[in-house]
Design a protein around this motif. Structure first.
Motif, mmCIF file in Angstrom:
data_model
loop_
_atom_site.group_PDB
_atom_site.id
_atom_site.type_symbol
_atom_site.label_atom_id
_atom_site.label_comp_id
_atom_site.label_asym_id
_atom_site.label_seq_id
_atom_site.Cartn_x
_atom_site.Cartn_y
_atom_site.Cartn_z
ATOM 1 N N TYR A 1 24.923 -25.087 3.258
ATOM 2 C CA TYR A 1 24.527 -25.963 4.365
ATOM 3 C C TYR A 1 24.235 -25.130 5.619
ATOM 4 O O TYR A 1 23.229 -25.346 6.304
ATOM 5 N N ASP B 1 20.897 -23.422 5.576
ATOM 6 C CA ASP B 1 19.723 -24.287 5.668
ATOM 7 C C ASP B 1 19.656 -25.122 6.942
ATOM 8 O O ASP B 1 18.680 -25.840 7.158
ATOM 9 N N HIS B 2 20.699 -25.066 7.797
ATOM 10 C CA HIS B 2 20.747 -25.900 8.997
ATOM 11 C C HIS B 2 21.206 -25.077 10.198
ATOM 12 O O HIS B 2 21.947 -24.105 10.052
ATOM 13 N N SER B 3 20.760 -25.496 11.375
ATOM 14 C CA SER B 3 21.198 -24.842 12.604
ATOM 15 C C SER B 3 22.510 -25.455 13.068
ATOM 16 O O SER B 3 22.919 -26.531 12.608
ATOM 17 N N GLU C 1 22.267 -29.018 14.391
ATOM 18 C CA GLU C 1 22.106 -30.088 13.409
ATOM 19 C C GLU C 1 23.448 -30.617 12.901
ATOM 20 O O GLU C 1 23.508 -31.695 12.327
ATOM 21 N N GLU C 2 24.523 -29.864 13.117
ATOM 22 C CA GLU C 2 25.840 -30.306 12.654
ATOM 23 C C GLU C 2 26.283 -31.581 13.331
ATOM 24 O O GLU C 2 27.089 -32.326 12.801
#
Length: 241
Positions: free
Chosen positions: A230, A233-235, A238-239
């Motif tokens: 995760y 694939d995410h900044s 984005e959390e």
């Protein structure tokens, strides 16, 4: 289950998946694409193990895609009939989708997937190992992508993954030139975790690491894999979205 391309054994909570077609350099034929996702999903869904180790037989890990599969599947069409050409193109794209899905199964599997690589890891072989959690190699191992040598670009997964595993400039160089990246360079660049002198030493070493992983809490290990994927694939922003 009996497979054409693989032998599967399970011991000490480790599923050992062995590619068993050394006479064909373990190339990826039609059966390969059907069997790989089937066996990985079976091990994962039925909790048959806590770790998966993939290895191979013969002097080379994998010779890449079986080109005959494309020809027999009707991908090549020299007709001037535009409808038949479009049908051939659709078959080709469908085949690529099947290949991408097969490799994504390794990445989506809840279990850690370790891969032991000897000799050549060519074309589709590189695609496959990029979807695994950790890569281990023998001193004679090398990686190469040959698309630019054979006048094609058929990405089945590595280009989205490789820039997360090594510098983007190196990814571009390997793709554009088609040159070989040998074990020591792959280790220096962080693409592989460790280099072993022989295949026997490598398998013993990888199995020891797999045993250590298997002794830990399976839910905690699975959670680590999920969160690492995760985060890749995410900044951070984005959390909280």
């Amino acid at each position: 289950m009996n497979f054409e391309c693989f032998e599967v054994s399970i011991s000490k909570n480790i599923a050992h998946v062995v590619m068993k077609r050394p006479e064909k350099r373990n190339n990826m034929n039609t059966a390969f694409w059907n069997e790989l996702p089937l066996l990985i999903k079976d091990i994962d869904a039925n909790v048959r193990a806590r770790v998966i180790v993939i290895s191979s037989t013969g002097p080379h890990f994998c010779g890449g895609l079986d080109v005959d599969m494309f020809l027999s599947g009707g991908v090549k069409d020299e007709s001037n009939d535009s409808i038949r050409r479009r049908q051939a193109a659709a078959k080709f794209m469908n085949m690529l989708d099947i290949m991408q899905t097969s490799f994504s199964t390794l990445e989506q599997c809840r279990l850690p997937v370790l891969v032991a690589i000897q000799g050549g890891c060519i074309g589709g072989g590189v695609d496959m190992v990029t979807a695994c959690d950790m890569r281990y190699v023998t001193q004679d191992a090398f990686f190469t992508r040959l698309e630019t040598k054979i006048c094609m670009t058929a990405d089945v997964g590595p280009f989205p993954r490789l820039p997360n595993l090594m510098p983007q400039g190196l990814v571009r160089e390997l793709a554009y030139t088609g040159r070989r990246m040998y074990a020591d360079e792959a280790n220096t660049q962080g693409f592989v975790t460790k280099v072993f002198e022989t295949q026997e030493e490598m398998l013993a070493g990888v199995m020891a690491i797999a045993e250590e992983i298997a002794e830990n809490s399976p839910l905690a290990v699975q959670g680590c894999k999920e969160m690492i994927n995760y985060a890749r694939d995410h900044s951070r922003s984005e959390e909280h979205t």
